[in-house]
Design a protein around this motif. Structure first.
Motif, short mmCIF file in Angstrom:
data_model
loop_
_atom_site.label_atom_id
_atom_site.label_comp_id
_atom_site.label_asym_id
_atom_site.label_seq_id
_atom_site.Cartn_x
_atom_site.Cartn_y
_atom_site.Cartn_z
N ASN A 81 -12.40 2.85 -1.64
CA ASN A 81 -11.08 3.05 -1.84
C ASN A 81 -10.06 1.87 -1.62
OD1 ASN A 81 -11.31 5.90 -1.88
ND2 ASN A 81 -11.35 6.32 0.54
N LEU A 82 -10.36 1.01 -0.94
CA LEU A 82 -10.00 -0.41 -0.44
C LEU A 82 -9.73 -1.17 -1.94
CD1 LEU A 82 -11.19 -1.41 2.75
CD2 LEU A 82 -8.93 -0.65 2.23
N ILE A 83 -10.92 -1.15 -2.58
CA ILE A 83 -11.31 -1.88 -3.96
C ILE A 83 -10.14 -1.23 -4.95
CG2 ILE A 83 -12.64 -2.25 -5.87
CD1 ILE A 83 -14.79 -2.56 -3.65
N TRP A 84 -10.23 0.18 -4.92
CA TRP A 84 -9.29 0.97 -5.91
C TRP A 84 -7.79 0.48 -5.52
CZ3 TRP A 84 -9.43 2.76 -10.50
CH2 TRP A 84 -8.32 3.58 -10.89
N ALA A 85 -7.44 0.55 -4.27
CA ALA A 85 -6.02 0.42 -3.79
C ALA A 85 -5.62 -1.08 -4.43
CB ALA A 85 -6.01 0.58 -2.41
N PHE A 86 -6.44 -1.98 -4.21
CA PHE A 86 -6.06 -3.39 -4.63
C PHE A 86 -6.05 -3.33 -6.13
CE2 PHE A 86 -7.09 -7.87 -5.66
CZ PHE A 86 -5.98 -8.68 -4.79
N VAL A 87 -6.84 -2.69 -6.91
CA VAL A 87 -6.73 -2.83 -8.15
C VAL A 87 -5.65 -2.09 -8.87
CG1 VAL A 87 -7.76 -1.64 -10.60
CG2 VAL A 87 -9.40 -2.85 -8.88
N MET A 112 3.02 -16.85 -7.76
CA MET A 112 1.89 -16.23 -6.95
C MET A 112 0.81 -15.95 -7.88
SD MET A 112 3.39 -12.32 -6.51
CE MET A 112 4.95 -12.95 -5.70
N GLY A 113 -0.34 -15.98 -7.25
CA GLY A 113 -1.66 -15.82 -7.89
C GLY A 113 -1.95 -14.25 -8.12
N LEU A 114 -3.19 -14.05 -8.37
CA LEU A 114 -3.73 -12.66 -8.46
C LEU A 114 -3.93 -12.03 -7.16
CD1 LEU A 114 -4.75 -10.61 -10.74
CD2 LEU A 114 -7.15 -11.54 -10.26
N ILE A 115 -4.37 -12.60 -6.10
CA ILE A 115 -4.24 -12.08 -4.81
C ILE A 115 -2.96 -11.66 -4.36
CG2 ILE A 115 -5.23 -12.30 -2.37
CD1 ILE A 115 -7.68 -14.06 -3.70
N MET A 116 -2.28 -12.56 -4.14
CA MET A 116 -0.76 -12.19 -3.69
C MET A 116 0.06 -11.05 -4.75
SD MET A 116 -0.20 -13.67 -1.07
CE MET A 116 1.62 -13.21 -0.94
N THR A 117 -0.44 -11.09 -5.89
CA THR A 117 0.15 -9.87 -6.87
C THR A 117 -0.52 -8.42 -6.33
OG1 THR A 117 0.26 -11.49 -8.56
CG2 THR A 117 0.39 -9.04 -9.16
N GLY A 118 -1.59 -8.47 -6.12
CA GLY A 118 -2.22 -7.39 -5.29
C GLY A 118 -1.61 -7.07 -3.85
N VAL A 119 -1.47 -7.99 -3.41
CA VAL A 119 -0.76 -7.78 -2.04
C VAL A 119 0.68 -7.17 -2.21
CG1 VAL A 119 0.21 -8.71 0.05
CG2 VAL A 119 -2.07 -9.20 -0.75
N LEU A 120 1.54 -7.75 -3.32
CA LEU A 120 2.80 -7.45 -3.53
C LEU A 120 2.93 -5.65 -4.26
CD1 LEU A 120 5.78 -7.94 -4.41
CD2 LEU A 120 4.76 -8.54 -6.78
N GLY A 121 1.74 -5.59 -4.72
CA GLY A 121 1.83 -4.10 -5.51
C GLY A 121 1.45 -3.04 -4.23
N ILE A 122 0.39 -3.56 -3.30
CA ILE A 122 -0.08 -2.68 -2.13
C ILE A 122 1.52 -2.41 -1.16
CG2 ILE A 122 -1.22 -2.50 -0.03
CD1 ILE A 122 -3.83 -3.83 -1.83
N VAL A 123 1.92 -3.50 -0.75
CA VAL A 123 3.25 -3.50 -0.04
C VAL A 123 4.38 -2.77 -0.69
CG1 VAL A 123 4.87 -4.88 1.39
CG2 VAL A 123 2.61 -5.46 1.33
N GLY A 124 4.28 -3.04 -2.03
CA GLY A 124 5.52 -2.17 -2.75
C GLY A 124 5.14 -0.75 -2.79
N SER A 125 3.77 -0.41 -2.69
CA SER A 125 3.66 1.01 -2.67
C SER A 125 3.88 1.71 -1.19
CB SER A 125 1.99 1.20 -2.79
OG SER A 125 1.67 1.00 -4.25
N LEU A 126 3.70 1.03 -0.29
CA LEU A 126 4.14 1.50 1.03
C LEU A 126 5.62 1.62 1.30
CD1 LEU A 126 1.65 -0.80 3.27
CD2 LEU A 126 1.39 1.68 2.79
N VAL A 127 6.38 0.43 0.63
CA VAL A 127 7.65 0.47 0.90
C VAL A 127 8.29 1.64 -0.08
CG1 VAL A 127 10.04 -0.81 0.09
CG2 VAL A 127 7.87 -1.88 1.30
N GLY A 128 7.67 1.85 -1.39
CA GLY A 128 8.31 2.96 -2.23
C GLY A 128 7.85 4.32 -1.83
#
Length: 83
Positions: free
Chosen positions: A3-9, A28-44
């Motif tokens: 689930n964590l891997i899927w959330a990061f993808v 920002m690199g790939l890891i920060m882009t993934g973090v941006l997407g995860i945090v964006g999902s939480l905010v959204g």
């Protein structure tokens, strides 16, 4: 663990779409882009919960669209703070 891997993808995809929509260099690199997407999902998801009643549903009706909008909001705030 899967689930964590899927959330990061999914976070990487959401972050890439948000970076593509939002103008400007983000540096920002790939890891920060993934973090941006995860945090964006939480905010959204938080924003969508303010307007809908979906607390007992496994998937939020706003889904990927609110995740992208949340990531764009984070990028916008980061640009304002960086100036």
């Amino acid at each position: 663990m899967l689930n964590l891997i899927w959330a990061f993808v999914v976070g990487i995809v959401v972050g890439l779409i948000a970076r593509w929509i939002m103008p400007g260099a983000h540096g920002m690199g790939l890891i920060m882009t993934g973090v941006l997407g995860i945090v964006g999902s939480l905010v959204g998801g938080f924003i969508a919960n303010l307007f809908t009643d979906s607390k007992n549903k496994p998937f939020h009706p706003a889904g990927i669209l609110m995740s992208i909008l949340g990531a764009i909001l984070i990028l916008w705030v980061a640009q304002l703070l960086h100036r």
